[in-house]
Design a protein around this motif. Structure first.
Motif, PDB file in Angstrom:
ATOM      1  N   ALA A 223       0.840  -1.210   0.000  1.00 39.94           N
ATOM      2  CA  ALA A 223       0.000   0.000   0.000  1.00 39.94           C
ATOM      3  C   ALA A 223       0.874   1.258   0.000  1.00 39.94           C
ATOM      4  O   ALA A 223       0.638   2.189  -0.786  1.00 39.94           O
ATOM      5  CB  ALA A 223      -0.908   0.007   1.228  1.00 39.94           C
ATOM      6  N   GLU A 224       1.895   1.277   0.855  1.00 43.57           N
ATOM      7  CA  GLU A 224       2.762   2.466   0.939  1.00 43.57           C
ATOM      8  C   GLU A 224       3.491   2.683  -0.389  1.00 43.57           C
ATOM      9  O   GLU A 224       3.635   3.804  -0.854  1.00 43.57           O
ATOM     10  CB  GLU A 224       3.798   2.326   2.063  1.00 43.57           C
ATOM     11  N   ARG A 225       3.954   1.585  -0.978  1.00 45.58           N
ATOM     12  CA  ARG A 225       4.699   1.698  -2.242  1.00 45.58           C
ATOM     13  C   ARG A 225       3.793   2.237  -3.357  1.00 45.58           C
ATOM     14  O   ARG A 225       4.171   3.129  -4.115  1.00 45.58           O
ATOM     15  CB  ARG A 225       5.287   0.336  -2.641  1.00 45.58           C
ATOM     16  N   ALA A 226       2.583   1.685  -3.438  1.00 46.86           N
ATOM     17  CA  ALA A 226       1.653   2.132  -4.492  1.00 46.86           C
ATOM     18  C   ALA A 226       1.366   3.624  -4.326  1.00 46.86           C
ATOM     19  O   ALA A 226       1.355   4.380  -5.301  1.00 46.86           O
ATOM     20  CB  ALA A 226       0.356   1.330  -4.421  1.00 46.86           C
ATOM     21  N   ALA A 227       1.157   4.050  -3.089  1.00 45.40           N
ATOM     22  CA  ALA A 227       0.849   5.459  -2.841  1.00 45.40           C
ATOM     23  C   ALA A 227       2.047   6.333  -3.184  1.00 45.40           C
ATOM     24  O   ALA A 227       1.910   7.413  -3.749  1.00 45.40           O
ATOM     25  CB  ALA A 227       0.441   5.658  -1.390  1.00 45.40           C
ATOM     26  N   LYS A 228       3.230   5.837  -2.859  1.00 46.70           N
ATOM     27  CA  LYS A 228       4.445   6.597  -3.172  1.00 46.70           C
ATOM     28  C   LYS A 228       4.614   6.773  -4.681  1.00 46.70           C
ATOM     29  O   LYS A 228       5.122   7.790  -5.141  1.00 46.70           O
ATOM     30  CB  LYS A 228       5.651   5.865  -2.589  1.00 46.70           C
ATOM     31  N   LEU A 229       4.152   5.791  -5.440  1.00 45.11           N
ATOM     32  CA  LEU A 229       4.256   5.890  -6.903  1.00 45.11           C
ATOM     33  C   LEU A 229       3.102   6.703  -7.490  1.00 45.11           C
ATOM     34  O   LEU A 229       2.934   6.767  -8.697  1.00 45.11           O
ATOM     35  CB  LEU A 229       4.296   4.491  -7.526  1.00 45.11           C
ATOM     36  N   GLY A 230       2.285   7.278  -6.637  1.00 47.16           N
ATOM     37  CA  GLY A 230       1.262   8.209  -7.100  1.00 47.16           C
ATOM     38  C   GLY A 230      -0.153   7.659  -7.155  1.00 47.16           C
ATOM     39  O   GLY A 230      -1.083   8.386  -7.510  1.00 47.16           O
ATOM     40  N   ALA A 231      -0.335   6.366  -6.806  1.00 44.23           N
ATOM     41  CA  ALA A 231      -1.682   5.789  -6.914  1.00 44.23           C
ATOM     42  C   ALA A 231      -2.567   6.227  -5.754  1.00 44.23           C
ATOM     43  O   ALA A 231      -2.094   6.588  -4.682  1.00 44.23           O
ATOM     44  CB  ALA A 231      -1.587   4.256  -6.919  1.00 44.23           C
ATOM     45  N   LYS A 232      -3.864   6.152  -6.016  1.00 50.23           N
ATOM     46  CA  LYS A 232      -4.845   6.312  -4.935  1.00 50.23           C
ATOM     47  C   LYS A 232      -5.109   4.877  -4.471  1.00 50.23           C
ATOM     48  O   LYS A 232      -5.439   4.006  -5.279  1.00 50.23           O
ATOM     49  CB  LYS A 232      -6.079   6.964  -5.552  1.00 50.23           C
ATOM     50  N   VAL A 233      -4.948   4.611  -3.191  1.00 53.82           N
ATOM     51  CA  VAL A 233      -4.998   3.227  -2.714  1.00 53.82           C
ATOM     52  C   VAL A 233      -6.192   2.995  -1.789  1.00 53.82           C
ATOM     53  O   VAL A 233      -6.433   3.774  -0.865  1.00 53.82           O
ATOM     54  CB  VAL A 233      -3.699   2.882  -1.939  1.00 53.82           C
ATOM     55  N   ILE A 234      -6.935   1.938  -2.092  1.00 51.92           N
ATOM     56  CA  ILE A 234      -7.986   1.492  -1.169  1.00 51.92           C
ATOM     57  C   ILE A 234      -7.428   0.235  -0.504  1.00 51.92           C
ATOM     58  O   ILE A 234      -7.173  -0.772  -1.170  1.00 51.92           O
ATOM     59  CB  ILE A 234      -9.288   1.123  -1.921  1.00 51.92           C
ATOM     60  N   LEU A 235      -7.205   0.319   0.793  1.00 54.65           N
ATOM     61  CA  LEU A 235      -6.619  -0.805   1.529  1.00 54.65           C
ATOM     62  C   LEU A 235      -7.705  -1.425   2.408  1.00 54.65           C
ATOM     63  O   LEU A 235      -8.126  -0.834   3.400  1.00 54.65           O
ATOM     64  CB  LEU A 235      -5.468  -0.282   2.395  1.00 54.65           C
ATOM     65  N   ILE A 236      -8.157  -2.607   1.993  1.00 56.44           N
ATOM     66  CA  ILE A 236      -9.176  -3.298   2.787  1.00 56.44           C
ATOM     67  C   ILE A 236      -8.431  -4.204   3.751  1.00 56.44           C
ATOM     68  O   ILE A 236      -7.784  -5.174   3.339  1.00 56.44           O
ATOM     69  CB  ILE A 236     -10.129  -4.097   1.878  1.00 56.44           C
ATOM     70  N   SER A 237      -8.477  -3.824   5.013  1.00 56.96           N
ATOM     71  CA  SER A 237      -7.583  -4.478   5.968  1.00 56.96           C
ATOM     72  C   SER A 237      -8.337  -5.239   7.044  1.00 56.96           C
ATOM     73  O   SER A 237      -9.262  -4.706   7.664  1.00 56.96           O
ATOM     74  CB  SER A 237      -6.715  -3.401   6.622  1.00 56.96           C
ATOM     75  N   GLY A 238      -7.893  -6.475   7.279  1.00 53.24           N
ATOM     76  CA  GLY A 238      -8.368  -7.231   8.429  1.00 53.24           C
ATOM     77  C   GLY A 238      -7.722  -6.668   9.682  1.00 53.24           C
ATOM     78  O   GLY A 238      -6.911  -5.741   9.613  1.00 53.24           O
ATOM     79  N   PRO A 239      -8.073  -7.224  10.860  1.00 52.01           N
ATOM     80  CA  PRO A 239      -7.567  -6.665  12.119  1.00 52.01           C
ATOM     81  C   PRO A 239      -6.036  -6.736  12.214  1.00 52.01           C
ATOM     82  O   PRO A 239      -5.467  -7.802  12.079  1.00 52.01           O
ATOM     83  CB  PRO A 239      -8.200  -7.565  13.184  1.00 52.01           C
TER      84      PRO A 239
END
Ligand code: CTP
Length: 402
Positions: A223-239
């Motif tokens: 997620a961090e890498r995708a955002a750093k490359l400019g993407a808008k990220v939807i992170l569906i996260s379990g606990p």
């Protein structure tokens, strides 16, 4: 790129302060407007006169000036908001610790804490200080604040010792900042990335659940890498206890496989790339106790039913999305992973084997193999999950239409 950019260069008290002279000269030569702030200790290593001559601006060292003549105040907020970029070079261990803790005992720290622009810092210290656990912890905390580290280099240090701690060379500092700031170097600008990460918890009753040991670290690094490359990220996260740092990541917290399925389908149509790294429960209790189940009987059987396979269901409806799955195998790894790739209509499957030490759940490292539709596989060494995330996007940027 630097033309008319307003840059604050903060110089702190370490021997690498002498390199600030050429750093400032290079920035000014490339068209930037530079204002320099020195900590009082930095003035023992290089004079304000040198840096003011090179920056063509006055140098700030104190909160106040002309105290004898009544005094005026250097406005730290105004200066902080003036800047497009702030760079602290060299950043000593002491200054780094102050940045972490918000200790505001000099003018540079007051400006640092008021700044709204991207903040870079170039550590410089002796190798034992660099390796010290407190320094390491401070680096992580500064990363979580969004500050960008320009890593120190290996080499001979002023103490005569050899190791990591030498401030990066001025040319390298400038090109590092350039890489980070240039929007067109962000290949995922305007793209949407959907991610699943972490474990799922399947409720048995109000106090018990079936879970697994997934920490979510791999998914969060992606997620961090995708955002750093400019993407808008939807992170569906379990606990998980993990936090995200990049503002381009929108986290959707879910608990069960069914919740994760629902949210993944909600966002899938609109995404360009979907990477499913979550460790989703394959089975869930058929009945969930409304009250805590009592231990009245000698044996207790829990009836489980299959959960929906999120990855398979997205593969079934996919149109232009680049779909990536993970496979965790213990036997016939390559064959099983290839089978999964075909069955689930994926563009790439990332295999991690539990046989590799340092790989898999809850570790900071991973050893993966990429397998694509053509059956070509690419094996990587054991490396930090943050670097695996870089490999993943190097592949996706090259092979997808994104
Ligand atoms: N996955 C999913 N939904 C599920 C189960 C798995 O989206 N209900 C995804 C995982 O996120 C991962 C991939 O499927 O990307 C592979 O998961 P894995 O557990 O290795 O494989 P399974 O498909 O569950 O197959 P098997 O249990 O037979 O190994």
């Amino acid at each position: 790129m630097w033309k008319d950019k307003k840059i604050i260069v903060g110089v702190t008290g370490g021997i690498a302060a002498y390199k600030a002279a050429s750093l400032i000269r290079l920035l000014v030569k490339s068209g930037a407007e530079v204002k320099v702030i020195m900590t009082p200790d930095a003035t023992n290593f290089i004079t304000p006169l040198t840096l003011s001559t090179l920056s063509k601006n006055e140098v700030y060292t104190e909160f106040y000036r002309d105290v004898e003549a009544g005094g005026t105040w250097n406005n730290h907020v105004e200066l902080a908001l003036w800047a497009d970029v702030m760079l602290i070079a060299p950043a000593t261990a002491n200054t780094i610790s102050k940045m972490v803790n918000g200790a505001c005992d000099n003018f540079l720290m007051a400006v640092y804490m008021s700044a709204q622009c991207p903040i870079f810092y170039a550590p410089a210290m002796d190798l034992d200080m660099y390796k010290h656990p407190s320094t390491n912890r401070n680096f992580k905390l500064l990363e979580s604040y969004g500050n960008i580290q320009i890593p120190a280099e290996e080499g001979e240090l002023a103490s005569g010792l050899i190791g990591q701690g030498r401030m990066a060379e001025p040319e390298d500092i400038i090109s590092f900042m350039l890489d980070n700031l240039q929007e067109d170097k962000k290949p995922l600008s305007g793209k949407k990335v959907l991610l699943t990460a972490g474990p799922t918890y399947e409720a048995i009753d109000p106090v018990r659940f079936i879970g697994n040991h997934s920490s979510g670290k791999m998914g969060y690094a992606i997620a961090e890498r995708a955002a750093k490359l400019g993407a808008k990220v939807i992170l569906i996260s379990g606990p998980t206890h993990l936090k995200t740092t990049n503002p381009n990541i929108e986290r959707i917290s879910v608990t069960s496989a069914a919740d994760m399925y629902e949210q993944a389908h909600r966002y899938f149509n609109d995404c360009d790339i979907a990477i499913l790294s979550a460790a989703v429960a394959d089975y869930t209790p058929r009945y969930v106790g409304e009250e805590k189940i009592k231990k009245n009987t000698k044996d207790f059987n829990l009836e489980l039913v299959k959960t929906k396979d999120i990855l398979q269901s997205l593969g079934d409806i996919k149109t232009t999305q680049f779909l990536v799955g993970f496979a965790l195998e213990t036997e016939n790894e390559l064959e099983n992973a290839k089978g999964k790739l075909e069955r689930k209509n994926l563009d790439l499957i990332i295999l991690n084997s539990l046989r590799d030490p340092g790989s898999g759940f809850a570790t900071d490292t991973n050893k993966v193999t990429f397998i694509n539709k053509q059956g070509v596989f690419q094996e990587f060494d054991l490396k930090p999950k943050t670097e695996v995330a870089i490999d993943i996007f190097n592949y996706i940027v090259e092979h997808s239409h994104a």
